[in-house]
Design an enzyme around this catalytic site. Structure first.
Site, short mmCIF file in Angstrom:
data_model
loop_
_atom_site.label_atom_id
_atom_site.label_comp_id
_atom_site.label_asym_id
_atom_site.label_seq_id
_atom_site.Cartn_x
_atom_site.Cartn_y
_atom_site.Cartn_z
N TYR A 191 50.56 -36.05 -103.32
CA TYR A 191 51.67 -34.96 -102.64
C TYR A 191 51.02 -34.48 -101.35
O TYR A 191 49.88 -34.20 -101.24
CB TYR A 191 51.84 -33.86 -103.71
CG TYR A 191 52.57 -34.21 -104.97
CD1 TYR A 191 52.12 -33.55 -106.06
CD2 TYR A 191 53.38 -35.36 -104.93
CE1 TYR A 191 52.70 -33.82 -107.32
CE2 TYR A 191 53.94 -35.64 -106.44
CZ TYR A 191 53.72 -34.87 -107.39
OH TYR A 191 54.17 -35.27 -108.56
N HIS A 192 51.93 -34.29 -100.68
CA HIS A 192 51.58 -33.80 -99.16
C HIS A 192 52.86 -32.68 -98.52
O HIS A 192 53.97 -32.61 -99.60
CB HIS A 192 51.57 -34.73 -98.19
CG HIS A 192 50.63 -35.82 -98.41
ND1 HIS A 192 49.22 -35.67 -98.12
CD2 HIS A 192 50.72 -37.10 -98.94
CE1 HIS A 192 48.43 -36.74 -98.52
NE2 HIS A 192 49.56 -37.67 -99.10
N PRO A 193 52.48 -31.97 -97.78
CA PRO A 193 53.71 -31.08 -97.32
C PRO A 193 54.90 -32.05 -97.05
O PRO A 193 56.11 -31.42 -96.86
CB PRO A 193 53.09 -30.38 -96.21
CG PRO A 193 51.67 -30.38 -96.29
CD PRO A 193 51.27 -31.68 -97.05
#
Length: 309
Positions: A191-193
């Site tokens: 997950y990343h922004p």
């Protein structure tokens, strides 16, 4: 509430990827303008009749604000920064680099101009729209390879809703890939922004250039997770633009025409410790293409060293 679109080269970088040629800055700018009502009026870079109200800070309204901008400009001059970091009047206009006022998604009355206010409130009375709050999406439902509904939790009840045309997943960069995984669809990425359901046509891409999930039918993702590369700034404005652009495809409308406006490029000079390669190509005078390093291109130790620069 910061309204920062990112650098024009962010979107040109998207368009360099196979199948995403229609996501260049000049393709995206019409949708930034479409979504925006700017308090000081429209110009080549800004709109005046969109659902999202944008207020431009006025340095003259607060002496400390103007002094802070001027201090930044003078500090760069004293440090001998040859390429500049000059004063810029519009961080979302011709030149992002520099010191200047930051736009905000705030109405003239000082109220936050959220997308819920700008879009959802205006659509609330439509007879074909039902808004369910305090609900948690469980998974996407499928008939074979075609998405045909959603299962969600509301209170203590498990509810299903079915779609005649498409399911649009807009859970954001963390929830969208999580829901896809619970539904038996990738991705298996971290997950990343943003970028966790990246659009494109390589082996790591989750959706195509219209947000449609590869390998299934009737399912799109429309949020920051589909960005192929994170933008240089806050994600609110780019996500609104992205949704406006894909909304035209969902409705079967022709894309807004590309606009031919100039935008600043640092002439291939290395910026903030990044190595750069410059291609003149057929760009406008002074508007060359800049390619900078990406974290996944470098050993982890080198990434940490450059990030600390």
């Amino acid at each position: 509430m910061c309204y920062i679109r990112g650098n024009a080269l962010d979107y040109d970088g998207w368009a360099e990827r196979k199948g995403l040629e229609n996501w260049s800055y000049r393709d995206c700018l019409p949708y930034f303008r479409k979504a925006e009502t700017r308090d000081i009026g429209a110009n080549d870079y800004h709109g005046s009749d969109g659902p999202v109200h944008v207020t431009t800070s006025q340095p003259c309204a607060n002496p400390l604000f103007g002094a802070m901008v001027e201090a930044g400009v003078q500090a760069c001059r004293r440090a001998g920064v040859q390429a500049g970091y000059p004063r810029t009047d519009d961080l979302n206009g011709y030149r992002q680099e520099g010191f200047g006022p930051m736009d905000r998604t705030v109405t003239a009355n000082g109220r936050r101009a959220s997308t819920a206010r700008g879009y959802l409130d205006h659509a609330r009375e439509r007879p074909n729209l039902i808004i369910v709050t305090h609900a948690t999406t469980d998974r996407i439902l499928f008939g074979g390879k075609r998405a045909n509904g959603v299962a969600y939790l509301h209170g203590h009840a498990s509810i299903t809703a079915y779609a005649r045309r498409e399911v649009l997943l807009c859970g954001g960069a963390i929830a969208s890939p999580q829901i896809l995984q619970r539904s038996g669809v990738g991705p298996e990425t971290a997950y990343h922004p943003s970028c966790s359901c990246a659009m494109g046509y390589d082996e790591m891409a989750v959706v195509d250039n219209e947000g449609r999930v590869h390998g299934v039918e009737g399912l799109r993702v429309v949020d920051a997770s589909i960005m192929p590369r994170i933008t240089t700034g806050n994600l609110n404005a780019p996500t609104i633009m992205l949704a406006e652009k894909i909304a035209d495809r969902i409705r079967g409308r022709a894309a807004l025409p590309r606009v031919d406006v100039p935008y600043f490029v640092a002439n291939g000079a290395a910026a903030r410790g990044m190595s750069a390669r410059c291609d003149t190509g057929k760009a406008d005078a002074g508007a060359r293409r800049l390619t900078t390093w990406e974290p996944w291109d470098l050993p982890q130790r080198e990434v940490k060293r450059r990030a600390a620069y």
